[in-house]
Enzyme design. Structure first.
Site, PDB file in Angstrom:
ATOM      1  N   HIS A  59      -6.488  -8.263 -10.992  1.00 51.46           N
ATOM      2  CA  HIS A  59      -6.283  -9.213  -9.899  1.00 51.46           C
ATOM      3  C   HIS A  59      -5.918  -8.459  -8.624  1.00 51.46           C
ATOM      4  O   HIS A  59      -5.617  -7.265  -8.667  1.00 51.46           O
ATOM      5  CB  HIS A  59      -5.229 -10.265 -10.255  1.00 51.46           C
ATOM      6  N   HIS A  61      -3.993  -9.100  -4.558  1.00 57.88           N
ATOM      7  CA  HIS A  61      -3.256  -9.939  -3.606  1.00 57.88           C
ATOM      8  C   HIS A  61      -3.582  -9.415  -2.212  1.00 57.88           C
ATOM      9  O   HIS A  61      -3.708  -8.202  -2.015  1.00 57.88           O
ATOM     10  CB  HIS A  61      -1.745  -9.830  -3.806  1.00 57.88           C
ATOM     11  N   TYR A 146      -3.913   1.988  -4.850  1.00 56.66           N
ATOM     12  CA  TYR A 146      -4.747   0.920  -4.290  1.00 56.66           C
ATOM     13  C   TYR A 146      -3.906  -0.130  -3.573  1.00 56.66           C
ATOM     14  O   TYR A 146      -3.878  -1.289  -3.946  1.00 56.66           O
ATOM     15  CB  TYR A 146      -5.586   0.273  -5.398  1.00 56.66           C
TER      16      TYR A 146
END
Length: 176
Positions: A59, A61, A146
């Protein structure tokens, strides 16, 4: 069919969570260059500013701000999700389609929250930067590659050791 109410503030700033369908997968980090290229391509077509982002294995954000007068973040996410999927398929990855003819890589929906004020912005950005530690990918925020955290450090906004003291104190405050 459920009608989702989405904020429509032109030029708004939003927090997003986007998930892979297979939450055990690591496609987002194993193909991070495809994802970065897709973000860049979409930004060229439909400008938006990335305030903060973290890409985890399954996932991501992001907080971003749309151009003045523009409220089409759903169009951007459609373009990002389809562009990333097409990029992987073009690179030879076998991506299965579901019964509706949709690729089964990313979840159909995403979660968004319109940023309300500076405190809300700070909390969302902190949450993004601390997320790799929260999910036990690393022990220190600086160790996750990342993340926009590194840009914040380069700009002198945050120190490399940011995170540990603040979040230990917050966890004690909230009884976690």
């Amino acid at each position: 069919m459920v009608q989702y109410r989405r904020s429509q503030t032109p030029g708004g700033t939003y927090f997003f969570t986007v998930n892979l369908r297979d939450r055990g997968s690591q496609y987002l980090v194993t193909h991070v260059n495809h994802l970065r290229n897709t973000f860049h391509n979409v930004q060229q077509q439909k400008p938006f500013k990335i305030i903060a982002v973290v890409i985890l294995p399954e996932h991501l954000h992001m907080v971003n701000t749309l151009a003045p007068g523009d409220n089409d973040y759903p169009g951007r996410w459609r373009a990002i999700k389809s562009g990333f999927t097409r990029s992987l398929a073009k690179d030879g990855m076998n991506i299965i389609k579901n019964e509706k003819g949709e690729y089964n890589l990313l979840q159909r929906r995403y979660w968004e929250h319109e940023i309300q004020d500076e405190l809300d912005m700070q909390r969302q950005v902190d949450y993004i930067h601390f997320n790799p530690v929260k999910h036990n990918h690393v022990k220190r925020v600086v160790d996750w590659p990342y993340s926009s955290f590194h840009r914040y450090v380069r700009l002198g906004v945050l120190r490399e050791d940011w995170g540990s003291e603040f979040f230990e104190k917050e966890a004690m405050t909230y009884g976690e």
